[in-house]
Structures are given as structure tokens and as C-alpha cells.
Design a protein around this motif. Structure first.
Motif, PDB file in Angstrom:
ATOM      1  N   VAL A  15       0.811  -1.273   0.191  1.00  0.00           N
ATOM      2  CA  VAL A  15      -0.078  -0.095   0.261  1.00  0.00           C
ATOM      3  C   VAL A  15       1.042   1.317   0.068  1.00  0.00           C
ATOM      4  O   VAL A  15       0.430   2.387   0.562  1.00  0.00           O
ATOM      5  N   ASP A  16       1.935   1.375  -0.730  1.00  0.00           N
ATOM      6  CA  ASP A  16       2.783   2.267  -1.255  1.00  0.00           C
ATOM      7  C   ASP A  16       3.662   2.178  -2.172  1.00  0.00           C
ATOM      8  O   ASP A  16       3.596   0.725  -2.692  1.00  0.00           O
ATOM      9  N   ASP A  17       4.342   2.962  -2.708  1.00  0.00           N
ATOM     10  CA  ASP A  17       4.941   2.695  -4.047  1.00  0.00           C
ATOM     11  C   ASP A  17       6.479   2.649  -3.896  1.00  0.00           C
ATOM     12  O   ASP A  17       7.117   2.806  -4.957  1.00  0.00           O
ATOM     13  N   GLU A  18       6.925   2.153  -2.820  1.00  0.00           N
ATOM     14  CA  GLU A  18       8.256   2.319  -2.536  1.00  0.00           C
ATOM     15  C   GLU A  18       8.770   0.654  -2.649  1.00  0.00           C
ATOM     16  O   GLU A  18       8.550  -0.062  -2.077  1.00  0.00           O
ATOM     17  N   LEU A  19       9.404   0.557  -3.917  1.00  0.00           N
ATOM     18  CA  LEU A  19      10.181  -0.658  -4.287  1.00  0.00           C
ATOM     19  C   LEU A  19      11.139  -1.259  -3.279  1.00  0.00           C
ATOM     20  O   LEU A  19      11.035  -2.730  -2.991  1.00  0.00           O
ATOM     21  N   ALA A  20      12.023  -0.357  -2.880  1.00  0.00           N
ATOM     22  CA  ALA A  20      13.195  -0.928  -2.017  1.00  0.00           C
ATOM     23  C   ALA A  20      12.666  -1.582  -0.521  1.00  0.00           C
ATOM     24  O   ALA A  20      13.038  -2.377  -0.136  1.00  0.00           O
ATOM     25  N   TRP A  21      11.968  -0.436   0.163  1.00  0.00           N
ATOM     26  CA  TRP A  21      11.466  -0.738   1.450  1.00  0.00           C
ATOM     27  C   TRP A  21      10.014  -0.459   1.768  1.00  0.00           C
ATOM     28  O   TRP A  21       9.825   0.671   1.295  1.00  0.00           O
ATOM     29  N   SER A  22       8.828  -1.109   1.878  1.00  0.00           N
ATOM     30  CA  SER A  22       7.722  -0.522   2.136  1.00  0.00           C
ATOM     31  C   SER A  22       7.730  -0.022   3.484  1.00  0.00           C
ATOM     32  O   SER A  22       7.333  -0.633   4.517  1.00  0.00           O
ATOM     33  N   SER A  23       7.543   1.536   3.267  1.00  0.00           N
ATOM     34  CA  SER A  23       7.622   2.091   4.611  1.00  0.00           C
ATOM     35  C   SER A  23       6.147   2.022   5.364  1.00  0.00           C
ATOM     36  O   SER A  23       6.002   2.249   6.618  1.00  0.00           O
TER      37      SER A  23
END
Length: 428
Positions: free
Chosen positions: A300-308
Motif C-alpha cells: 500500500v505504497d509505491d516504494e520498491l526498495a522498502w515498504s515504509s
């Protein structure tokens, strides 16, 4: 004469009749007792065999006569077949393969899901390469050994170097417009050059300019991990480049045995359904028999490396779905899929995971024929343990409402569900 014998036989039968009946009844009772006893013993043996203690961690079976000892590896003469160039590959035009590795419910099967791998297909690159390369370079600069590390162990270092050498040979064969080999005056391969980025890596100098796992990960879109067998029969994570994993950190798992990596991450059904088969697979996998598997998650976020959404990456406390905002708008929902290859390195004996992530907005994926209905059915098939592991409680309501709507739209325009198997075979 016969007529004279008949009365005598009738008299003898009348005398012996009670004894015949008694013998018959006794034989029938004896047969019945033997049959019931035999079935009872068979059932008891079956129950004993199928009722292991689910809390007891199974130790690897001791090596059979003729098997190699635990922790020992004799280098194999196997050589990977030369790869054919990827047809018409382009760093700008070749799109990611559309992996959609989920099936219709109502049953969700927990298994390793392995299938054979063609050697040409070991590493997949596409036009998302520039983003992956930039994200990896940033992560290496910011986090260093937290993400890329090789144990101070001769076998682990040799395995990491072997993987780097394998990539330096394979990539120019498969992607000649992207990579070229670097050779010395004698023709010996000493490095690899990335024609797109201009980077050049010397793979034979000692000491190496960088950790070998870091160099390997800089070449491709995949994350990498190598497991090595020890004298206890367990496989340990002793070399890794985990830069874009989204939900787990190398620093938490480094040095752990395979079983603990999974149980510490609360992988659903691992002990009951996966552990024994996985341990057996790792023990038996041969250098010439690589395999593939796929999985999928929601984010539920667009962060590839680490889902904050699951917490700060540097948090010293618990991280998990419990921190994620509930029922965010569908625009924030992303479909995350992994394509993993597993192969044994012939020289060092390490088992290599390549972990390629595919990352797309749910709204984009749901436009594909058949996908929204199948994905909705798959999500509904998750049991409580899988739902908890995948965080369904935080996004399920919004996600399923949207997928159902898109599925209905496809049906209303005449999509023929009967053609799905013909047009989209698993894992696509």
C-alpha cells in the motif's frame, strides 16, 4: 450297487452333521478375528506414521551409505550451457514479463511451487532496468553492509566470487547489446563492462574493489542470496545482496539457517507443509537442474526498495502490517510479484537464489483480461494465517471491491472466461 450306498451315506451325514457345523463356525470366527486384528495393526501403523509432533523441528536425515557427508562438497565438472541472445532485447523497449502467479480459489495451496528453468532464462532484464539500477546504487551508497555482505568464510567468499564469474560469463551472451566481457592479453575473462552505464568490474583481482555480492547485484535487477550447507545438515545464509526486498532486511537474517529464516518471518505453513520438502530439495539439488518459483504480495505504497507502510527500515522494534494505514484508496495499492531462480554453484556447492521483483499499480494490473476476477478469487482463498502474513486486514476491503468492479466490467463487455487457460497459462 449305487442304490445300496445311498442310504449308508445319508446315515453317515446325519451322524457327522453337528461336527461339520461346529468346524465351519469355528473357522469363520477365527478368520474374522485375524482380519480385524490385521486391520487394527495397519491402522495403528498409519496413525503413527502420519502424526508427527508439529512442534518438533525435524533434523535432516543422516546421510545414506555412499552419500556425501553433511557440509562436504566435491566440485562438479558441470558447465552452464552457453546462452542464446535474447531476441530483439532493448533497455528502452523490452517490457517486463507479466507474471500473475495466483490461482482461483476456493483453495489456497501452500507448497514450494517449483518448475524447471531453461538456462537461457536465468536472469531477466527489461526496460525497468534504469530504475532498478538507480535504486540499487543509492541503497549501496546509503546502507552498504546492511544490504550487501559476504561472510568471512572461505567457502562463502569463493561462492560469491563464483556467482560473480557466472554472471560475467552469462550476461554478455544473453544481452550482448548491454554487456561485454573484458579479457586480458591471453584471452582469459577478467571482467565485465556495462555498456549502458559505462561501469566496468574486474572480477579476478585480489582484493576485489567491492564485496563480490555487491558487484553482482549492481549488474542485474535481481536481489541475490547464497545458502551454504554446514556439518549439521542445515543451509545458512552466508552471502547476500538484498537491496529491493520490500519487507525484510538482510541484517536480520544473515547467518541464519534456512528453517529459522522462515520461522522467524512467520511464513504460513512452513513447519507443517514446507520444511521437510525444502530441506530435502536443498540437499539433493544438482548444478545441472535449476528451478524457478513465483510468489506475490500486495503493498500500500509505491516504494520498491522498502515498504515504509510496515514501519521504518531502521526501526529497532517490531515492524509489520499492524503499522499500515487501513483501507487506503486503490491508487495506493501496488501488486508485488517475485520470480525466484534456484541453482547450485558447481565449484563451491552454494545454492543461489536470484530474486527478481515485478512491481505494478493494482489499477494497471486490473486492466488485463481475466486478472481482476482471478486475483479477487485468490485473495478470498487465503486462510487466516496467510491473510495475516500478507496484511489483508489493512487493504482487503478496498482491494476486493475494486477487483470485483473491474471483473464485472470485463464480463459485461463479453469476456469469455472459458478461454483463460488457453490465453494465460500459469504463472502469467
Amino acid at each position: 450297487m449305487l442304490q445300496q450306498l445311498i442310504p449308508l451315506l445319508e446315515d453317515g451325514y446325519q451322524v457327522c452333521k453337528p461336527f461339520i457345523v461346529i468346524v465351519f463356525v469355528f473357522s469363520a470366527v477365527l478368520w474374522l478375528c485375524i482380519t480385524v486384528s490385521s486391520r487394527g495393526r495397519s491402522k495403528a501403523r498409519t496413525i503413527t506414521r502420519r502424526s508427527p509432533d508439529p512442534e518438533k523441528r525435524p533434523a535432516p536425515n543422516p546421510p545414506k551409505p555412499g552419500d556425501r557427508p553433511f557440509g562436504a562438497w566435491e566440485p562438479s565438472p558441470f558447465k552452464r550451457p552457453t546462452a542464446c541472445p535474447y531476441p530483439s532485447w532493448s533497455v528502452t523497449n523490452t517490457k517486463p514479463l507479466p507474471y500473475r502467479p495466483f490461482r482461483y480459489g476456493p483453495r489456497y495451496n501452500i507448497n514450494m511451487g517449483l518448475r524447471p528453468m531453461a538456462w537461457d532464462d536465468w536472469i531477466e532484464l527489461d526496460n525497468h532496468y534504469p530504475r532498478f539500477h538507480a535504486d540499487k546504487a543509492r541503497r549501496i551508497a546509503e546502507r552498504g553492509v546492511k544490504c550487501c555482505r559476504t561472510a568471512n568464510d572461505p567457502q562463502a567468499f569463493d561462492g560469491a566470487c563464483e556467482l560473480l564469474e557466472e554472471l560475467a560469463a552469462y550476461l554478455p551472451e544473453r544481452y550482448p547489446s548491454m554487456f561485454e566481457g573484458v579479457h586480458d592479453e591471453s584471452g582469459r575473462r577478467v571482467g565485465i563492462k556495462n555498456l549502458w552505464s559505462g561501469e566496468c568490474f574486474n572480477i579476478t583481482e585480489r582484493p576485489l574493489a567491492e564485496d563480490p555480492m555487491q558487484m553482482a547485484a549492481s549488474l542485474i535487477q535481481d536481489d541475490l542470496a547464497i545458502m551454504f550447507e554446514r556439518e549439521d545438515g542445515q543451509y545458512y545464509l552466508l552471502a547476500g545482496a538484498i537491496l529491493l526486498a520490500g519487507f525484510w532486511r538482510l541484517e536480520d537474517k544473515f547467518g541464519m539457517p534456512l528453517s529459522l529464516i522462515h520461522t522467524s518471518g512467520d511464513v504460513p505453513g512452513f513447519k507443517e507443509k514446507l520444511e521437510k520438502g525444502m530441506m530435502s530439495f536443498f540437499r539433493r539439488v544438482k548444478p545441472e537442474s535449476p528451478v524457478l518459483r513465483n510468489n506475490y504480495f500486495m503493498q500500500v505504497d509505491d516504494e520498491l526498495a522498502w515498504s515504509s507502510s510496515i514501519g521504518d527500515e531502521d526501526s529497532q522494534g517490531d515492524i509489520g502490517w499492524f503499522t499500515a494505514e487501513k483501507n487506503k484508496a486503490i491508487e495506493h495499492h501496488w501488486f508485488r510479484s517475485e520470480r525466484q531462480s534456484l541453482r547450485r554453484l558447481p565449484r563451491s556447492g552454494g545454492v543461489v537464489f536470484t530474486i527478481r521483483t515485478y512491481f505494478h499499480p493494482v489499477k494497471e494490473v486490473a486492466e488485463e483480461d481475466f486478472v481482476p476476477g482471478r486475483l479477487a478469487s485468490a485473495v478470498r482463498s487465503w486462510g487466516d494465517d496467510v491473510s495475516k502474513y500478507k496484511g489483508k486486514e489493512r487493504y482487503g476491503e478496498v482491494l476486493l471491491e475494486y477487483l470485483d468492479m473491474k471483473h464485472d466490467e470485463q464480463l459485461s463487455r463479453g469476456l469469455d472466461l472459458a478461454k483463460e487457460e488457453e490465453l494465460r497459462a500459469y504463472p502469467l
